[in-house]
Structure formats: structure tokens, C-alpha cells
Design a protein around this motif. Sequence first.
Motif, short mmCIF file in Angstrom:
data_model
loop_
_atom_site.label_atom_id
_atom_site.label_comp_id
_atom_site.label_asym_id
_atom_site.label_seq_id
_atom_site.Cartn_x
_atom_site.Cartn_y
_atom_site.Cartn_z
N HIS A 2 0.82 -1.19 0.00
CA HIS A 2 0.00 0.00 0.00
C HIS A 2 0.87 1.26 0.00
O HIS A 2 1.97 1.27 0.52
N ASP A 84 -3.49 -2.04 -4.53
CA ASP A 84 -2.18 -2.11 -3.88
C ASP A 84 -1.53 -0.74 -3.73
O ASP A 84 -0.63 -0.57 -2.90
N ASN A 87 -4.69 3.22 0.15
CA ASN A 87 -4.65 2.81 1.56
C ASN A 87 -5.97 3.00 2.30
O ASN A 87 -6.00 2.96 3.52
N LYS A 89 -9.62 2.33 4.00
CA LYS A 89 -10.18 1.20 4.76
C LYS A 89 -11.13 0.39 3.90
O LYS A 89 -11.19 -0.83 4.00
N ALA A 164 -14.49 -4.08 2.26
CA ALA A 164 -13.46 -3.73 3.23
C ALA A 164 -12.11 -4.28 2.77
O ALA A 164 -12.02 -5.42 2.30
N ARG A 165 -11.08 -3.47 2.87
CA ARG A 165 -9.76 -3.87 2.35
C ARG A 165 -9.27 -5.18 2.99
O ARG A 165 -8.74 -6.05 2.29
N ASN A 166 -9.43 -5.31 4.29
CA ASN A 166 -8.91 -6.52 4.94
C ASN A 166 -9.61 -7.77 4.44
O ASN A 166 -9.01 -8.84 4.29
N MET A 167 -10.93 -7.66 4.14
CA MET A 167 -11.65 -8.80 3.60
C MET A 167 -11.23 -9.09 2.16
O MET A 167 -11.10 -10.24 1.73
N GLU A 169 -8.34 -8.55 0.79
CA GLU A 169 -7.04 -9.21 0.79
C GLU A 169 -7.14 -10.64 1.31
O GLU A 169 -6.43 -11.54 0.85
N LYS A 170 -8.06 -10.85 2.22
CA LYS A 170 -8.21 -12.18 2.80
C LYS A 170 -8.71 -13.19 1.77
O LYS A 170 -8.33 -14.37 1.80
N LYS A 173 -8.12 -11.20 -3.38
CA LYS A 173 -8.38 -10.15 -4.38
C LYS A 173 -9.13 -10.70 -5.59
O LYS A 173 -9.75 -11.75 -5.53
#
Length: 256
Positions: A2, A84, A87, A89, A164-167, A169-170, A173
Motif C-alpha cells: 500500500h 495495492d 490505503n 479502509k 473492506a480492504r482486509n476482507m 485481501e483475505k 483479491k
Amino acid sequence: MHSQNRPKRKFSVVIPTLNEEVLIPRLLSQLQNQTYKDFEVCVVDAKSEDDTVKVAKSFLEKMDLQVLVSPKRGVSFQKNYGADQTNGKFLIFLDADIEVYPSFLSELDTALTEGGYLSVAANWWRYPGIPLWEKVIMFLGWETSFLTQYIGKPIGGAGVIIVARNMFEKIGKFDENVKIAEDCLVLQKLQDMGIKTKYLRKPAVHISQRRIKKDGLPHVLWLYAKSTYYQIRGGDHAKYEVDYQMGGQYHGKHNK
């Protein structure tokens, strides 16, 4: 990785482009006029042969904007590449032919706050400039997509996905081998992980009818019907062969 040198934002808007000099200024102008300001925009261009990059860069002084040239052409790759480099959320993926109201991000922020959703598909539009019978068919098609969220096979996106970014990436992508409905596959991955997806009627977005005007509604409906069937039956999207050309150059005079 990021971007570490940019202000932290709540929303990162990622827009993949290919020969979109006609429509990208409209979308960027609408984003510039948002009442909600805690966002950044990242245009990821696939080495357009027209002035897409030049036109997009004319907005650099008007908003928190990056204009990047992707090292590889492909809508899923471009979306991942843009994600990528930002940044926020929450990631918002918009097609270049989307239209949004000034309240788009404000209404989205309210929906996320009040509903607590981890992923949202904003998927509602009007149909200007096409016959009533086509509007009715498209409306019914949308309502069908809306209902698929209740059977565990969410179809939809209409050029707008918020996650949500964290989801994001989990789940790994976007699958860069998928040629069509990459957004639907992201929703399905979230659903399979037990993450609730939600289609919003607000905020409203407008979707360009340029593909329908060029190819005709029957062809477009058949294309998406096959894609939908393929997803519901659990096929490998990467193996779904379809002639689905991307980029403003394909639509020609219908770019509006």
C-alpha cells in the motif's frame, strides 16, 4: 504494498480504464463534486491509445488522485494493482462508464455505518435513452440479481463493488484469469467465507447503456444469463470463454 506516503482515507476509489477519454472526465468530475471528502481516487490505465491518461491527469490538482499506467492489461489485474497503490479502509471499484450523484459517498458512508456491512454492492440505476420494454426487462433482471443474495449465490455489481480492504485481501483479491463477472466472483468468495454481502438501492448509480446500444439487448442478456448460470452451478470462472471486449474503443459512437 500500500502507498505509505499518501494521507490515510476511509475510501479508495479504483477505476480501471482503457481508451475512456470520452467518459472518464464525467466520472472524475462527479467524484470531484462529492459532498463527502474522505476519499482518494486511483485511475489505472491499460496503456490506452487515446488521451485517457492526459484527460485523467487534468484532475490531479482537483482531488486526491493518482493516475497510473498498469504494467499489464486486464480489468482484474488493473483493479488489484490500484488496490495495492491505495490505503483506504474500504475499496470502491468503479467502471469508467458509471455515473454517480454528489451524495454517492455520503450515502455509502451512512449505509456502512448504520448497517455495519463488510462488503456492499451498490447496484441500482435508471435507463435513459432506451425503449420502455428494454427498461422493464432490465429492471426484472436487476431484481433477479437482487434476490440471489438470499440463496447464497450473489450475482451483480453493475460496475460497482465496495469491500473492506482486509476482507478483500483475505479472499485473495480479484482472480486475474477471469474474463467476465470478476466482481460477482469476489462477492461469492465473501459469501463462502460467511461474510454478509448486501446490495444497496441507495446510493444510486447510473450505468451506461453503450454495450446494449452497440450489441443489442438480446445479445447482452444472453451473455450475462450464461455467466449467471455458470456461477450458480459452481463453474470455474477462469475457464468461462466469452467474447467480451473491454474499453471505450469497442463502443465507438455509443460512448455516452
